[in-house]
Design an enzyme around this catalytic site. Structure first.
Site, mmCIF file in Angstrom:
data_model
loop_
_atom_site.group_PDB
_atom_site.id
_atom_site.type_symbol
_atom_site.label_atom_id
_atom_site.label_comp_id
_atom_site.label_asym_id
_atom_site.label_seq_id
_atom_site.Cartn_x
_atom_site.Cartn_y
_atom_site.Cartn_z
ATOM 1 N N GLY A 13 0.849 -1.190 0.000
ATOM 2 C CA GLY A 13 0.000 0.000 0.000
ATOM 3 C C GLY A 13 0.878 1.230 0.000
ATOM 4 N N CYS A 14 0.422 2.282 0.641
ATOM 5 C CA CYS A 14 1.213 3.517 0.727
ATOM 6 C C CYS A 14 2.562 3.207 1.371
ATOM 7 C CB CYS A 14 0.466 4.571 1.529
ATOM 8 S SG CYS A 14 1.433 6.066 1.821
ATOM 9 N N TYR A 15 3.620 3.603 0.724
ATOM 10 C CA TYR A 15 4.946 3.228 1.215
ATOM 11 C C TYR A 15 5.386 3.975 2.463
ATOM 12 C CZ TYR A 15 6.457 6.862 -2.270
ATOM 13 O OH TYR A 15 6.622 7.976 -3.041
#
Length: 173
Positions: A11-13
């Site tokens: 997902g969002c890093y």
């Protein structure tokens, strides 16, 4: 020191990096983009869903301090492994989950960890497992984002950051 690399998309890093860097034995992390179709993509290009890249964290770890299996088992706690192109409020192909390896010897370890994980779910696991084709670091403003912006958005439950600091002990509890 015996160092290896693995690339994890979750997902969002921002949250994935913040979580992973807490794990004892992980020496370095860097956010970027993996396995896409253009050279040196920008964040804006990746968000247009035309590059094929996944937001990914490059993980450098000391195998004498932490195993790949431990890293994967902790990483699994931060994602919905059955979700396709979505983690938390983030949607799009750049938010898919993936494990990208650089050493062929890591593939069976990854596949076994996913097979064990699958036993806990009725839906199929949606984590792609592929060799790393390419990786480009994100702009400096995205590196260690949650350290620079403690109130920044993160799909990872903040209680998991303390869990990561326990490393393998967290898996034994």
């Amino acid at each position: 020191m015996n160092r290896k690399r693995i690339y994890l998309a979750g997902g969002c890093y921002w949250g994935t990096q913040h979580f992973l860097k807490q794990i004892p034995g992980i020496e370095e992390t860097k956010v970027g983009f993996a396995n896409g179709d253009v050279e040196n993509p920008t964040y804006e290009q990746v968000c247009q869903h035309t590059t094929g890249f996944a937001e990914t964290v490059e993980v450098v770890y000391d195998v004498d301090k932490v195993s790949l299996n431990t890293i994967l088992r902790l990483y699994f706690k931060t994602i919905d492994p059955t979700s396709v192109n979505k983690q938390g409020e983030d949607e799009g192909d750049q938010y898919r989950t993936g494990i990208y390896y650089v050493e062929q010897e890591d593939e069976p370890i990854i596949r076994e960890a996913i097979a064990i994980l699958q036993q806990k779910y009725n839906k199929p696991i949606a984590i792609e497992v592929l060799p790393l084709r390419n990786y480009y670091p994100a702009h400096e403003a995205h590196q260690d984002y949650l350290d620079k912006n403690p109130q920044g958005y993160c799909h990872v439950d903040p209680s998991l950051f303390a869990l990561a600091k326990k490393g393998i002990k967290a898996l034994e509890d």
